[in-house]
Design a protein around this motif. Structure first.
Motif, PDB file in Angstrom:
ATOM      1  N   LYS A  95      28.502 -32.655 -17.990  1.00 37.83           N
ATOM      2  CA  LYS A  95      27.184 -33.267 -17.838  1.00 37.83           C
ATOM      3  C   LYS A  95      26.373 -33.056 -19.109  1.00 37.83           C
ATOM      4  O   LYS A  95      26.387 -31.970 -19.683  1.00 37.83           O
ATOM      5  N   ARG A 103      21.732 -36.947 -17.684  1.00 29.32           N
ATOM      6  CA  ARG A 103      21.671 -38.328 -18.189  1.00 29.32           C
ATOM      7  C   ARG A 103      23.058 -38.947 -18.272  1.00 29.32           C
ATOM      8  O   ARG A 103      23.204 -40.157 -18.124  1.00 29.32           O
ATOM      9  N   VAL A 104      24.094 -38.136 -18.501  1.00 24.11           N
ATOM     10  CA  VAL A 104      25.476 -38.632 -18.570  1.00 24.11           C
ATOM     11  C   VAL A 104      26.359 -37.648 -17.821  1.00 24.11           C
ATOM     12  O   VAL A 104      26.213 -36.433 -17.954  1.00 24.11           O
ATOM     13  N   LYS A 105      27.281 -38.209 -17.032  1.00 20.03           N
ATOM     14  CA  LYS A 105      28.215 -37.378 -16.283  1.00 20.03           C
ATOM     15  C   LYS A 105      29.610 -37.984 -16.427  1.00 20.03           C
ATOM     16  O   LYS A 105      29.790 -39.183 -16.211  1.00 20.03           O
ATOM     17  N   LEU A 117      32.644 -42.334 -15.272  1.00 20.91           N
ATOM     18  CA  LEU A 117      31.576 -42.100 -16.229  1.00 20.91           C
ATOM     19  C   LEU A 117      30.296 -42.692 -15.658  1.00 20.91           C
ATOM     20  O   LEU A 117      30.260 -43.864 -15.299  1.00 20.91           O
ATOM     21  N   GLN A 118      29.255 -41.863 -15.561  1.00 21.66           N
ATOM     22  CA  GLN A 118      27.957 -42.311 -15.047  1.00 21.66           C
ATOM     23  C   GLN A 118      26.889 -42.083 -16.099  1.00 21.66           C
ATOM     24  O   GLN A 118      26.903 -41.048 -16.778  1.00 21.66           O
ATOM     25  N   MET A 119      25.959 -43.054 -16.205  1.00 24.75           N
ATOM     26  CA  MET A 119      24.796 -42.899 -17.078  1.00 24.75           C
ATOM     27  C   MET A 119      23.557 -43.113 -16.225  1.00 24.75           C
ATOM     28  O   MET A 119      23.448 -44.115 -15.529  1.00 24.75           O
TER      29      MET A 119
END
Length: 160
Positions: A95, A103-105, A117-119
């Motif tokens: 993270k 903010r990003v994972k 990938l998550q933003m």
């Protein structure tokens, strides 16, 4: 008279050299004795390691959180900037933080260990989600702050 002064000068120089040599030899013996008293440790165990900077601020931690290992890196302001950990089922995740919020994972999914990938935006809403499905096909989901959604998936023409 001159020869006596010269002889005294040579004796003083010789004594000075011997004195320096004796101090050096004593230091070597003391260091050797000290080294013999310290044993090298092959394993170092602790519940948590904390790395601090010259000012005493925590800059990194390595420990166990919720029964799983975790590494956290801190910014100069003391907030977590990067976290690497394992979830309860052993899935790894990384993270990235800004202003105290994720903010990003990047990690592996719960069901099939597929990459994800998550933003996220500043309000913690997922705006971009990229992943591979169980067949290894890419999936892309994007949403705007006005709730406009774009989903990109592989062509349905593909057969399995």
């Amino acid at each position: 008279m001159r020869t006596i002064e010269q002889r005294i000068g040579r004796v003083e120089l010789s004594l000075s050299r011997w004195r320096r040599f004796a101090i050096f030899l004593g230091a070597v013996v003391l260091a050797g004795f000290s080294m013999g008293q310290v044993r090298a440790t092959k394993v170092l165990r602790a519940g948590e390691f904390v790395v601090t900077d010259g000012g005493g601020k925590t800059r990194a931690t390595l420990g166990v959180a919720g029964g799983e290992p975790a590494l956290k890196l801190y910014g100069s302001d003391g907030t977590v900037r990067v976290a690497i950990d394992l979830l309860s089922q052993g899935e790894p995740q990384i993270k990235l933080f800004r202003d105290g919020k994720t903010r990003v994972k990047l990690g592996l999914g719960y069901l099939y260990n597929e990459p994800v990938l998550q933003m996220m935006d500043a309000e913690d809403h997922i705006r971009v989600l990229m992943r591979l499905d169980v067949y290894g096909d890419p999936r892309l989901h994007m949403s705007s702050s006005q709730d406009k959604v774009l989903n990109i998936e592989p062509s349905p023409m593909r057969t399995r």
